[in-house]
Motif scaffolding. Structure first.
Motif, PDB file in Angstrom:
ATOM      1  N   TYR A   1      37.628-129.827  43.346  1.00 40.83           N
ATOM      2  CA  TYR A   1      38.168-128.892  44.268  1.00 40.83           C
ATOM      3  C   TYR A   1      36.996-127.451  44.516  1.00 40.83           C
ATOM      4  O   TYR A   1      37.152-127.113  45.716  1.00 40.83           O
ATOM      5  CB  TYR A   1      39.533-128.284  43.494  1.00 40.83           C
ATOM      6  CG  TYR A   1      40.816-128.979  43.771  1.00 40.83           C
ATOM      7  CD1 TYR A   1      41.151-129.506  45.170  1.00 40.83           C
ATOM      8  CD2 TYR A   1      41.590-129.181  42.875  1.00 40.83           C
ATOM      9  CE1 TYR A   1      42.203-130.082  45.321  1.00 40.83           C
ATOM     10  CE2 TYR A   1      42.590-129.927  42.837  1.00 40.83           C
ATOM     11  CZ  TYR A   1      43.101-130.501  44.183  1.00 40.83           C
ATOM     12  OH  TYR A   1      44.194-130.965  44.325  1.00 40.83           O
ATOM     13  N   LEU A   2      36.542-127.234  43.385  1.00 43.43           N
ATOM     14  CA  LEU A   2      35.583-125.921  43.803  1.00 43.43           C
ATOM     15  C   LEU A   2      34.352-126.416  44.803  1.00 43.43           C
ATOM     16  O   LEU A   2      33.984-125.571  45.626  1.00 43.43           O
ATOM     17  CB  LEU A   2      34.930-125.433  42.299  1.00 43.43           C
ATOM     18  CG  LEU A   2      35.828-124.750  41.289  1.00 43.43           C
ATOM     19  CD1 LEU A   2      35.409-124.557  39.922  1.00 43.43           C
ATOM     20  CD2 LEU A   2      36.405-123.558  41.925  1.00 43.43           C
ATOM     21  N   LEU A   3      33.901-127.526  44.669  1.00 46.14           N
ATOM     22  CA  LEU A   3      32.809-128.072  45.537  1.00 46.14           C
ATOM     23  C   LEU A   3      33.210-128.297  46.905  1.00 46.14           C
ATOM     24  O   LEU A   3      32.646-127.862  47.818  1.00 46.14           O
ATOM     25  CB  LEU A   3      32.181-129.324  44.962  1.00 46.14           C
ATOM     26  CG  LEU A   3      31.165-129.136  43.784  1.00 46.14           C
ATOM     27  CD1 LEU A   3      30.701-130.434  43.237  1.00 46.14           C
ATOM     28  CD2 LEU A   3      30.134-128.234  44.063  1.00 46.14           C
TER      29      LEU A   3
ATOM     30  N   GLY B   1      34.734-124.513  47.977  1.00 49.67           N
ATOM     31  CA  GLY B   1      33.772-123.648  48.127  1.00 49.67           C
ATOM     32  C   GLY B   1      32.641-124.003  49.110  1.00 49.67           C
ATOM     33  O   GLY B   1      32.024-123.191  49.543  1.00 49.67           O
TER      34      GLY B   1
ATOM     35  N   ALA C   1      33.898-123.240  52.465  1.00 45.43           N
ATOM     36  CA  ALA C   1      33.864-121.687  52.826  1.00 45.43           C
ATOM     37  C   ALA C   1      32.577-121.135  53.057  1.00 45.43           C
ATOM     38  O   ALA C   1      32.241-120.244  53.903  1.00 45.43           O
ATOM     39  CB  ALA C   1      34.480-121.194  51.486  1.00 45.43           C
ATOM     40  N   ALA C   2      31.512-121.766  52.261  1.00 38.39           N
ATOM     41  CA  ALA C   2      30.143-121.321  52.313  1.00 38.39           C
ATOM     42  C   ALA C   2      29.719-121.894  53.847  1.00 38.39           C
ATOM     43  O   ALA C   2      28.928-120.963  54.400  1.00 38.39           O
ATOM     44  CB  ALA C   2      29.260-122.175  51.277  1.00 38.39           C
TER      45      ALA C   2
END
Length: 234
Positions: free
Chosen positions: A75-77, A80, A83-84
């Motif tokens: 999820y973070l990757l 994230g 978003a990046a």
């Protein structure tokens, strides 16, 4: 439609889709395992022979990635990374959502996760290496790089093979988690087929059989590699 026709390769059959999804699962696991080999080797080397800051960084990496849920890493990757990329695209005037490729996000996530476990496998294998062989290599005049290439790495690889086989099996099953990014791997394809036909049992049973086939072949491959690596040993 009968079960055989439903899972076959004829009109309306899901056989090709399931096999394609199984291939995606295998490629995803292979990409993650290969990345994990690199990261795990570097982390193990850092913990064994690196300076204090590098040892601290390698220890933090293995502790963090082994201590948080695998799904959270994905999820973070995924979010994230989106978003990046969206922020970078905004610098150039682009407005709106920018997605990241689910396959490569999954491969990187699995690589980071497996690398943490492979680092511990390599570290344990290095601790089991007979120091007498390294001292013998030094006695005949081998330099550090040659000892590493001809003595240390082969011995570590031979000892690490069983542990790496376990990491590979775990990674294969963890690949199903990548479906949360929208990637159609084996389990996701089984879910789609079950929902479309309202016949979940044949699809999930077939997915289980395909997973079992992949793991069985993998076990045979690792067993053969271990037998080859241990030739000449009692």
């Amino acid at each position: 439609m009968g079960t055989l026709a439903l899972l076959g390769f004829g009109p309306g059959g899901w056989g090709a889709a399931l096999l394609g999804a199984a291939a995606t699962t295998l490629l995803l696991a292979l990409a993650g395992f290969a990345l994990g080999l690199v990261l795990g080797g570097l982390a193990a080397a850092g913990r064994i022979a690196g300076p204090a800051p590098l040892r601290l960084l390698a220890t933090g990496y293995t502790t963090l990635l082994r201590g948080v849920p695998d799904l959270l890493v994905i999820y973070l990757l995924y979010f994230g990374g989106s978003a990046a990329l969206g922020g970078i695209a905004g610098w150039f005037g682009h407005a709106g959502y920018v997605g990241v490729p689910p396959f490569w996000v999954g491969a990187v996530a699995l690589g980071l996760i497996s690398g943490a476990y492979q680092a511990e496998v390599f570290r344990g294998a290095y601790a089991a290496v007979d120091r007498g062989q390294i001292e013998a290599a030094r006695a005949v005049g081998m330099h550090r790089g040659l000892i590493l290439r001809r003595v240390t790495v082969p011995l570590v690889a031979r000892t690490a093979l069983p542990g790496l086989g376990n990491v590979w099996q775990i990674l294969l099953k963890d690949s199903a988690l990548v479906s949360v990014t929208g990637l159609v791997e084996l389990l996701r394809q089984a879910q789609v087929g079950a929902g479309s036909t309202r016949q979940p049992f044949p699809f999930y049973l077939t997915a289980g059989a395909l997973y079992l086939a992949i793991t069985t072949v993998s076990n045979l491959a690792f067993a053969r590699a271990e037998a080859r690596a241990r030739r000449g040993l009692p």
